[in-house]
Write a protein that holds these residues in place. Structure first.
Motif, PDB file in Angstrom:
ATOM      1  N   HIS A 103       1.913   2.987  -1.002  1.00 51.53           N
ATOM      2  CA  HIS A 103       1.570   4.268  -0.333  1.00 51.53           C
ATOM      3  C   HIS A 103       2.726   5.268  -0.509  1.00 51.53           C
ATOM      4  CE1 HIS A 103      -2.207   2.845   1.271  1.00 51.53           C
ATOM      5  NE2 HIS A 103      -1.609   1.825   1.834  1.00 51.53           N
ATOM      6  N   HIS A 122      -5.621  -5.475  -2.061  1.00 49.78           N
ATOM      7  CA  HIS A 122      -5.644  -6.658  -1.198  1.00 49.78           C
ATOM      8  C   HIS A 122      -6.926  -7.410  -1.525  1.00 49.78           C
ATOM      9  CE1 HIS A 122      -2.469  -4.904   1.439  1.00 49.78           C
ATOM     10  NE2 HIS A 122      -3.005  -3.776   0.989  1.00 49.78           N
ATOM     11  N   HIS A 157       4.638  -2.002   1.802  1.00 52.48           N
ATOM     12  CA  HIS A 157       3.934  -0.836   2.325  1.00 52.48           C
ATOM     13  C   HIS A 157       4.940  -0.038   3.159  1.00 52.48           C
ATOM     14  CE1 HIS A 157       0.378  -3.017   1.178  1.00 52.48           C
ATOM     15  NE2 HIS A 157      -0.461  -2.172   1.745  1.00 52.48           N
ATOM     16  N   ASP A 199      -6.579  -0.277  -2.927  1.00 53.26           N
ATOM     17  CA  ASP A 199      -6.199  -0.833  -1.618  1.00 53.26           C
ATOM     18  C   ASP A 199      -7.221  -1.865  -1.120  1.00 53.26           C
ATOM     19  OD1 ASP A 199      -4.505  -1.144   0.529  1.00 53.26           O
ATOM     20  OD2 ASP A 199      -4.867   0.807   1.429  1.00 53.26           O
ATOM     21  N   HIS A 254      -2.096  -2.091  -6.374  1.00 49.95           N
ATOM     22  CA  HIS A 254      -2.149  -2.143  -4.906  1.00 49.95           C
ATOM     23  C   HIS A 254      -3.579  -2.486  -4.501  1.00 49.95           C
ATOM     24  CE1 HIS A 254      -1.003  -0.025  -0.848  1.00 49.95           C
ATOM     25  NE2 HIS A 254      -1.880  -0.997  -0.647  1.00 49.95           N
TER      26      HIS A 254
END
Ligand code: ADE
Ligand code: ZN
Length: 335
Positions: free
Chosen positions: A218, A16, A194, A275, A14
């Motif tokens: 999450h 970005h 998500h 994240d 996870h």
């Protein structure tokens, strides 16, 4: 930094890529592209990283990505991330990118994708890090825009393993994207979303039932619904939990109160992830280190979290077994 965590082989599921944009690199690329940032200095920019919720963060995150213009920019961004995590014993990464965040600024789909992909190929050769790319649909936009983005992705399907769903969660339930996810799955893409970061447990249920996702990104709010927790645990549905993100975005009030121990206690398959590390104060090892005290720094539990990361990855059986064996070898060598 805890040396056990440092050397522990692990996967990041996870992440970005636009959230790895460190202020120093942002200033460098802004200068290269003739862009003036609305901040005087690296320090002033970093000071702006003070968020009360997800939307506060997203406003700055979209502003930051505006600096990314060329394929070389995306390559440099991705390579900087990969160098960092190579030094953190990360062996496999599945990276999100937000094509719509670039398309709406006139940056072509292939410009972003090819820059990210060539850096990953280079890191696979140089560092032995295996990888996948997941394109996320921005949930604050409509489904028609997601459908157009999926159409743009089809000629590049050899470089993309899956689709995801990110951006402003509240008021943008997974049900809004049921059709585009069905099409993406029919085209052979993996599906993740998500859900339950700021949104209610019902959004997690929708992600499972309507989007038919293989992982929940999450998933924190599942703990409000005992039946859902049992369902997630029974299916060993992976949750990609992001501890430092949760504290920076006020999903939890203090890392000491992070629900990770309760999640493990409930038998959920939890993985640890970063994240948007440039914005949230730490890469993968810093996230493991942040939750380590909650597990009494128990090495066997930390190793199990790393195993979960490989079990939950979209990896071939052979590579997965090899990486799980690496964890076992590492743990044995430590004792
Ligand atoms: N985009 C980048 N980071 C995100 C997060 N934590 N939640 C939703 N969308 C995101
Ligand atoms: Zn995220």
């Amino acid at each position: 930094m805890n040396s056990f965590i440092n050397g522990l082989p692990k996967a990041e599921l996870h992440l970005h890529i636009e959230g790895t944009f460190e202020p120093e690199l942002m200033f460098q690329l802004a200068e290269r592209n003739g862009i003036t940032l609305p901040y005087e200095s690296v320090d002033a920019l970093r000071k702006a990283y003070d968020f009360s919720n997800l939307q506060d963060f997203l406003d700055i995150y979209y502003q930051g990505m505006n600096v990314l213009r060329t394929e070389q920019d995306f390559y440099d961004l991705t390579m900087a991330y990969l160098r960092r995590v190579h030094a953190q014993s990360v062996r496999h990464v599945e990276i999100f990118f937000d094509p719509q965040g670039h398309l709406e600024r006139g940056i072509g789909f292939a410009t972003a994708l090819d820059g990210i992909h060539s850096a990953l190929q280079q890191a696979e050769k140089e560092f032995g890090i295996s990888f996948g790319i997941i394109m996320c649909f921005l949930r604050h936009l409509d489904e028609a825009s997601a459908q157009e983005t999926l159409a743009l992705a089809l000629p590049h399907r050899d470089k993309i393993i899956g689709v995801g769903l990110d951006s402003s969660e509240r008021g943008n339930p997974p049900s809004k994207f049921e059709k585009v996810f069905a099409r993406a799955r029919a085209e052979g893409f993996h599906a993740v979303a998500h859900a339950g970061e700021e949104g209610p447990p019902e959004y997690i249920v929708e992600a499972l039932d309507l989007l038919k996702v293989e992982r929940i990104d999450h998933g924190n709010s599942c703990l409000q619904d005992r039946t859902l927790v049992e369902r997630l645990a029974d299916f060993q549905m992976p949750l990609t939990v992001c501890p430092l993100s949760n504290t920076k975005l006020c999903v939890v009030d203090d890392i000491k109160n992070h629900p990770l121990p309760a999640m493990l206690e409930a038998g959920l398959r939890v993985t640890i992830n970063s994240d948007d590390p440039a914005y949230f104060g730490g890469y993968l090892n810093e996230n493991y280190a942040a939750i380590s005290p909650l597990l009494n720094n128990d090495q066997s539990q930390l190793a199990e979290l790393a195993r979960n990361s490989f079990r939950s990855a979209f990896l071939s059986g052979e590579r997965q077994q090899a990486l799980l064996a690496d964890v076992d070898r590492y743990v044995t060598a430590q004792n």
